[in-house]
Write a protein that holds these residues in place. Structure first.
Motif, short mmCIF file in Angstrom:
data_model
loop_
_atom_site.label_atom_id
_atom_site.label_comp_id
_atom_site.label_asym_id
_atom_site.label_seq_id
_atom_site.Cartn_x
_atom_site.Cartn_y
_atom_site.Cartn_z
N SER A 186 0.83 -1.19 0.00
CA SER A 186 0.00 0.00 0.00
C SER A 186 0.87 1.24 0.00
O SER A 186 1.97 1.25 0.54
N LEU A 187 0.32 2.32 -0.58
CA LEU A 187 1.05 3.57 -0.61
C LEU A 187 0.96 4.31 0.72
O LEU A 187 1.72 5.22 0.99
N THR A 188 0.00 3.94 1.54
CA THR A 188 -0.22 4.69 2.78
C THR A 188 0.07 3.89 4.02
O THR A 188 -0.06 4.40 5.12
N TRP A 242 7.96 0.15 1.10
CA TRP A 242 7.54 -0.28 -0.23
C TRP A 242 7.79 -1.76 -0.52
O TRP A 242 7.13 -2.33 -1.38
N ASP A 251 6.31 16.73 -3.71
CA ASP A 251 5.42 15.59 -3.53
C ASP A 251 3.97 16.05 -3.38
O ASP A 251 3.03 15.39 -3.84
N ASP A 255 4.48 3.42 -6.87
CA ASP A 255 4.32 4.77 -6.32
C ASP A 255 4.94 5.75 -7.32
O ASP A 255 6.15 5.98 -7.33
N ARG A 256 4.11 6.29 -8.19
CA ARG A 256 4.62 7.11 -9.29
C ARG A 256 5.35 8.36 -8.79
O ARG A 256 6.41 8.72 -9.31
N ARG A 257 4.78 9.01 -7.81
CA ARG A 257 5.42 10.24 -7.34
C ARG A 257 6.78 9.93 -6.71
O ARG A 257 7.75 10.65 -6.93
N MET A 258 6.85 8.85 -5.93
CA MET A 258 8.12 8.53 -5.30
C MET A 258 9.15 8.09 -6.32
O MET A 258 10.35 8.34 -6.15
#
Length: 468
Positions: A5-7, A169, A253, A353-356
């Motif tokens: 999960s991203l969160t 991750w 971010d 996680d595209r932003r990361m």
């Protein structure tokens, strides 16, 4: 989307966490032991500290014992072997407009080393009062050994914090493998054993602290979060000023949410974003104040960096981008191929996680551009691209993602074999660099990085056997 999960952090059993702690503690202990075992070896200058480490260390006796920033007596001790003003040491004979010797190196490492220095001083005072021939002057092997041991311990804590960051991750085994590979197949191991007096051990610690704080508070919009991130970035800048540039990442971010709010007429995210940047900047500036104070005392201006005073320059429009990555002269990817794997892994992170993924690559790109623009883009006497060590958490994340990807397609056994080969390849370069290339003081050739990496260690061993 993967199982991660991203969160929320992937569930890791207490056994896995304990195993990781033990593995990283063992890694740190082995590096510390390797350093301690070399202490009795003869040294031309009679000191454990050398190279840039002198500039970082002299703050300690100057501040805590002399209560000033006049390094005249400190340089007299550390450069006693170079009284004829050897070219690499002549700077200590100069005087700034304030009438004191210059010091282009940052004050941050000394501040983090201070507890270890003070511990050494107490021990020296106690031993002297007990009748032992120990001088509490701040210079002897007792002081240097304890301070440098502290530097290694900071790097070990940084490795643990990096593991916790990567665990966000990937699964525990991939996270641990990535940390071990980035440390042992990269260049940080050199600065945890051969040259712990450099700033890179504490830089790796501060960087890991910053990245872990960021990811654990990534979804919070309170005022404490930017204050903590700003303080952590200020600490990074206090150690190596260019490292503070990474403070931009958490705010980039949040930029998509700000843009989305503006498009829909909601300007609250923008106001929160700008306010958070102000808080972070103030916190960073407060933590960075000791460096401004030292510049004022040494150079007469809080904006006068010692590196610029020493004649360094940035060539912003003609950066040596290709050389920094691919040159035989400390090219990051050719000296340590593990970092190529890290960049590939950061690309694979796009699926999770595209932003990361983008921000991780941007972190490397920021340091890449600054290093490539610096007049000494080769990074001096360096075991590979040492100035990239601040990106250790990002590199470990990329390697962790790559490990999981490769293990799913091949097998863990094949991944382990490849990792072992990278460790051996790096060890051969370590031996060649430490026992041949440092002493040779010549440009590193492609032969050194290929055939020489295989033949030089054997030549060195045979030479030692003949002498023994």
């Amino acid at each position: 989307m993967t199982r991660t999960s991203l969160t929320s952090q992937p569930t890791a059993t207490s056994h896995a966490l304990l195993s990781a702690k033990m593995a990283i503690a063992l890694l740190t202990a082995l590096c510390l032991l390797a350093f301690l075992l070399t202490i009795p070896l003869p040294r031309a200058d009679g000191h454990l500290i050398g190279s840039d480490g002198i500039g970082y260390y002299v703050y300690l006796p100057s501040i805590w014992l002399d209560r000033d920033l006049d390094f005249t007596n400190e340089y007299a001790v550390f450069f006693a072997y170079a009284r004829d003003a050897a070219p690499d040491a002549a700077f200590h004979l100069h005087r700034t407009p304030q009438g004191v010797p210059p010091n282009q190196w940052a004050i941050g490492p000394a501040l983090l080393w201070s507890p270890f220095f003070l511990l050494a001083h107490l021990l020296a005072l106690g031993l002297q009062s007990g009748g032992f021939a120990v001088s509490p002057d701040g210079y002897g092997y007792l002081y240097q050994a304890i301070v440098l041991s502290g530097s290694i311990l900071y790097a070990g804590v940084g490795a643990w914090l990096t593991y916790c960051f990567v665990l966000r991750w990937v699964q525990p085994e991939a996270a641990l493998g990535s940390v071990l590979l980035v440390v042992l197949a990269g260049n940080l191991v050199y600065y945890m054993t051969a040259e712990p007096s450099m700033s890179h051990g504490v830089s790796a610690f501060a960087s890991a602290l910053f990245f872990l704080l960021w990811i654990r508070r990534r979804d919070r919009s309170d005022r404490l979060t930017p204050a903590l991130l700003g303080a952590a970035a200020g600490l990074m800048a206090l150690i190596r000023p260019q490292d503070g540039l990474l403070l931009a990442l958490p705010f980039l971010d949040r930029l998509p949410a700000v843009v989305h709010g503006m498009r829909t007429g909601n300007f609250t995210p923008l106001r929160q974003w700008l306010g958070a940047m102000v808080i972070a900047a103030v916190a960073a500036l407060v933590v960075f104040t000791p460096q401004l104070w030292s510049w004022q005392i040494i150079y007469g201006s809080i904006l006068r960096s010692g590196y610029l005073y020493a004649g360094g320059a940035f060539n912003w429009f003609t950066p040596k981008l290709a050389q920094v990555m691919l040159s035989s002269e400390r090219g990051l990817l050719v000296w340590h191929p593990i970092f190529l794997g890290a960049l590939i892994g950061l690309g694979l992170l796009w699926r999770i996680d595209r932003r990361m993924s983008v921000l991780g690559l941007l972190a490397v790109a920021i340091q890449w551009y600054v290093i490539a623009s610096w007049s000494d883009w080769r990074q001096g006497d360096a075991f590979g691209g040492r100035m990239f060590i601040v990106c250790t958490p990002v590199f470990a994340l990329g390697v962790g993602v790559l490990i999981e990807w490769a293990a799913a397609r091949w097998s863990w056994r094949r991944v382990a074999i490849l990792g072992a080969l990278l460790l051996i390849w790096n060890f051969l370069l370590f031996v060649e660099y430490r026992f041949d290339l440092v002493a040779a003081q010549r440009p590193v050739t492609w032969h050194d990085l290929t055939i020489g990496r295989l033949t030089k260690p054997m030549d060195i061993i045979l030479a030692r056997l003949r002498q023994g």
